[in-house]
Motif scaffolding. Structure first.
Motif, mmCIF file in Angstrom:
data_model
loop_
_atom_site.group_PDB
_atom_site.id
_atom_site.type_symbol
_atom_site.label_atom_id
_atom_site.label_comp_id
_atom_site.label_asym_id
_atom_site.label_seq_id
_atom_site.Cartn_x
_atom_site.Cartn_y
_atom_site.Cartn_z
ATOM 1 N N UNK A 146 47.609 33.611 39.599
ATOM 2 C CA UNK A 146 47.947 33.038 38.293
ATOM 3 C C UNK A 146 48.162 31.536 38.398
ATOM 4 N N UNK A 147 48.939 31.104 39.392
ATOM 5 C CA UNK A 147 49.159 29.675 39.581
ATOM 6 C C UNK A 147 47.853 28.962 39.931
ATOM 7 N N UNK A 148 47.054 29.610 40.778
ATOM 8 C CA UNK A 148 45.737 29.074 41.120
ATOM 9 C C UNK A 148 44.936 28.815 39.850
ATOM 10 N N UNK A 149 44.892 29.821 38.978
ATOM 11 C CA UNK A 149 44.049 29.719 37.804
ATOM 12 C C UNK A 149 44.645 28.871 36.694
ATOM 13 N N UNK A 150 45.974 28.665 36.715
ATOM 14 C CA UNK A 150 46.525 27.675 35.791
ATOM 15 C C UNK A 150 45.900 26.306 36.066
ATOM 16 N N UNK A 151 45.703 26.037 37.339
ATOM 17 C CA UNK A 151 44.962 24.826 37.692
ATOM 18 C C UNK A 151 43.538 24.879 37.191
ATOM 19 N N UNK A 152 42.985 26.115 37.156
ATOM 20 C CA UNK A 152 41.642 26.302 36.641
ATOM 21 C C UNK A 152 41.536 26.088 35.147
ATOM 22 N N UNK A 153 42.661 26.112 34.439
ATOM 23 C CA UNK A 153 42.675 25.771 33.013
ATOM 24 C C UNK A 153 42.851 24.267 32.834
ATOM 25 N N UNK A 154 43.829 23.731 33.574
ATOM 26 C CA UNK A 154 44.140 22.308 33.434
ATOM 27 C C UNK A 154 42.943 21.444 33.836
ATOM 28 N N UNK A 155 42.266 21.826 34.919
ATOM 29 C CA UNK A 155 41.129 21.036 35.399
ATOM 30 C C UNK A 155 40.022 20.875 34.366
ATOM 31 N N UNK A 252 33.506 26.010 27.157
ATOM 32 C CA UNK A 252 33.230 27.412 27.494
ATOM 33 C C UNK A 252 33.867 27.762 28.831
ATOM 34 N N UNK A 253 33.752 26.850 29.776
ATOM 35 C CA UNK A 253 34.347 27.084 31.088
ATOM 36 C C UNK A 253 35.864 27.195 30.984
ATOM 37 N N UNK A 254 36.468 26.440 30.078
ATOM 38 C CA UNK A 254 37.912 26.527 29.880
ATOM 39 C C UNK A 254 38.302 27.907 29.359
ATOM 40 N N UNK A 255 37.505 28.478 28.451
ATOM 41 C CA UNK A 255 37.767 29.830 27.954
ATOM 42 C C UNK A 255 37.732 30.828 29.108
ATOM 43 N N UNK A 256 36.737 30.688 29.974
ATOM 44 C CA UNK A 256 36.644 31.568 31.143
ATOM 45 C C UNK A 256 37.898 31.463 31.996
ATOM 46 N N UNK A 257 38.334 30.242 32.226
ATOM 47 C CA UNK A 257 39.487 30.027 33.092
ATOM 48 C C UNK A 257 40.790 30.524 32.461
ATOM 49 N N UNK A 258 40.934 30.385 31.142
ATOM 50 C CA UNK A 258 42.117 30.904 30.459
ATOM 51 C C UNK A 258 42.188 32.426 30.607
ATOM 52 N N UNK A 259 41.056 33.100 30.384
ATOM 53 C CA UNK A 259 41.023 34.555 30.537
ATOM 54 C C UNK A 259 41.274 34.958 31.984
ATOM 55 N N UNK A 260 40.716 34.206 32.905
ATOM 56 C CA UNK A 260 40.930 34.433 34.338
ATOM 57 C C UNK A 260 42.414 34.374 34.669
ATOM 58 N N UNK A 261 43.073 33.337 34.178
ATOM 59 C CA UNK A 261 44.492 33.138 34.461
ATOM 60 C C UNK A 261 45.345 34.213 33.815
ATOM 61 N N UNK A 262 45.053 34.523 32.547
ATOM 62 C CA UNK A 262 45.862 35.485 31.803
ATOM 63 C C UNK A 262 45.799 36.889 32.404
ATOM 64 N N UNK A 302 30.548 37.649 19.396
ATOM 65 C CA UNK A 302 30.438 38.660 20.452
ATOM 66 C C UNK A 302 30.263 37.985 21.809
ATOM 67 N N UNK A 303 29.527 36.899 21.837
ATOM 68 C CA UNK A 303 29.349 36.169 23.092
ATOM 69 C C UNK A 303 30.657 35.548 23.561
ATOM 70 N N UNK A 304 31.514 35.161 22.631
ATOM 71 C CA UNK A 304 32.837 34.665 23.023
ATOM 72 C C UNK A 304 33.683 35.784 23.610
ATOM 73 N N UNK A 305 33.561 37.004 23.054
ATOM 74 C CA UNK A 305 34.235 38.164 23.643
ATOM 75 C C UNK A 305 33.721 38.400 25.062
ATOM 76 N N UNK A 306 32.402 38.307 25.227
ATOM 77 C CA UNK A 306 31.815 38.472 26.562
ATOM 78 C C UNK A 306 32.348 37.412 27.524
ATOM 79 N N UNK A 307 32.534 36.198 27.025
ATOM 80 C CA UNK A 307 33.067 35.111 27.857
ATOM 81 C C UNK A 307 34.486 35.414 28.306
ATOM 82 N N UNK A 308 35.308 35.934 27.389
ATOM 83 C CA UNK A 308 36.685 36.305 27.732
ATOM 84 C C UNK A 308 36.684 37.427 28.774
ATOM 85 N N UNK A 309 35.831 38.428 28.590
ATOM 86 C CA UNK A 309 35.747 39.533 29.558
ATOM 87 C C UNK A 309 35.265 39.033 30.923
#
Length: 392
Positions: A146-155, A252-262, A302-309
């Motif tokens: 989680x801490x790792x990926x918080x950096x993945x959001x901030x970056x 888009x990459x930020x969305x991926x990282x937010x879902x990754x972290x969450x 739907x593609x945004x849902x796919x991005x979150x998944x």
């Protein structure tokens, strides 16, 4: 002491928390770079096939190093020193992208960055496993992830905000600041675990390899890794389907990282409650669903849902896959075991990304995701067999 007592009440240690912040600052640095890479590749005129080669070789080049680092860390019991060396190398080379003007410049820097990751990852994961109790192993890796990926959001946010104003050159130079902070935290607050030397001279790699269930598990990890080609191809699929400008890649990459972290911390808790292997299976299913949705539709919602998944599956697997190792391998061989695990992750990277680049060029952006889904289904078979071996 008060901090350690409070952390202990939640089943975590200062080592776990400190390594989490080391990864946080490192990921801020790394993801500032990665968020800008799709646009940077286009600016340099790099083709999808060459992108696949760069990203694949960058990951695969670490495979042998991960094995050696894991075995060496178990032999010398200097887990912190090796971890520091790996983080130091990565922190030094990433700012050099500011001076890259040709594809092989990017290749050299990406390979050096991943070599640093290969050196540090097995001993770092071993420190985390030594610093957590068995029943809280999932939580420890979940907190770290989680801490790792918080950096993945901030970056990526930093990249998205600054890139239009300061350009690639200055953005890449700025990656040196969080990299230096990561090294400071590691030096100051991470302590070397006290692990007694082995009772007899042995090959830690051999002992880890021969542990029950390990080879089946590594086969599952390798199949998954064949499906886990660079995120660049997933973003290109969204770009092709929606005709969004590539300048939105950092968003888009930020969305991926937010879902990754969450998903990382819940994945660890799920793992502790329902079992390690079922948790890995959930990650595989999330990945397959994200690929399928991205292939079958061009509708943006739907593609945004796919991005979150897609992001959520990464959080699940990067937490739970590592938490499986302590259930399979004795403590004195864990550095080597994490070396084998990370090699299984990395060895598929080059052929996977080369194949993804080839399929993208010949058939279009849907083709890599379709093949990835097939590999995910293949990964389930050995995983089910591992679960049967672990079941009482």
């Amino acid at each position: 002491m008060k901090l350690k007592s409070r952390l202990a009440a939640y089943g975590i240690t200062l080592n776990v928390l400190a390594l989490g912040f080391v990864s946080f600052f490192t990921d801020v640095s790394t993801e500032m770079m990665l968020a800008a890479l799709p646009a940077f590749f286009l600016a340099l005129g790099i083709t999808p096939t060459v992108i696949g080669f760069i990203e694949g070789l960058a990951e695969t080049s670490t495979s042998l190093i991960r094995v050696v680092s894991g075995e060496f860390s178990d032999r010398v019991r200097r887990y912190k020193a090796l971890t520091f060396a790996g983080y130091f190398l990565s922190s030094v080379v990433k700012p050099l992208l500011a001076f890259a003007s040709l594809w092989f410049h990017v290749l050299a820097i990406r390979v050096a960055d991943r070599v640093g990751k290969g050196i540090r990852t097995p001993p770092r994961d071993a420190i985390i496993s030594f610093s957590a109790s068995g029943e809280r192993m999932g939580r420890a890796f979940g907190i770290h992830r989680t801490l790792d990926q918080l950096g993945g959001i901030v970056g990526p946010i930093i990249a998205a905000v600054l890139l239009p104003f300061i350009g690639f050159y200055n953005l890449f130079l700025l990656t040196a600041i969080p990299g230096a902070l990561a090294l400071f935290v590691l030096y100051k607050w991470v302590t070397e675990p006290r692990i007694p030397p082995p009772s007899k001279k042995t090959s830690h790699l051999k002992e880890a390899w021969n542990s029950p269930g390990v080879r089946l598990y590594l086969a599952s990890v390798a199949f998954y890794s064949f499906s886990a080609f660079s995120y660049v191809f997933f973003i290109y699929r969204l770009h092709d389907a929606t005709k969004l400008s590539i300048i939105f890649a950092p968003a888009i990459y930020t969305i991926i990282q937010v879902a990754h972290t969450a998903s990382a911390f819940p994945a660890g808790e799920f793992s502790d409650r329902y079992g390690r292997i079922p948790s890995v299976a959930v990650g595989y299913l999330l990945a397959a669903l994200s690929y399928i949705l991205a292939v079958v539709t061009d509708l943006l919602p739907i593609l945004l849902v796919a991005t979150v998944l897609y992001g959520a599956h990464k959080g699940f697997l990067e937490t739970t896959q590592r938490a499986v190792i302590p259930d399979l391998v004795p403590k004195e061989h864990r550095g080597a075991a994490y070396g084998l695990y990370n090699t299984a992750v990395g060895v598929a990277a080059l052929p996977s990304n080369l194949l993804a680049g080839f399929l993208y060029t010949i058939y279009g952006s849907w083709a890599p995701l379709t093949l990835g889904t097939a590999f995910l289904l293949a990964a389930m078979t050995p995983l089910i067999r591992v679960q049967k071996r672990l079941s009482p």
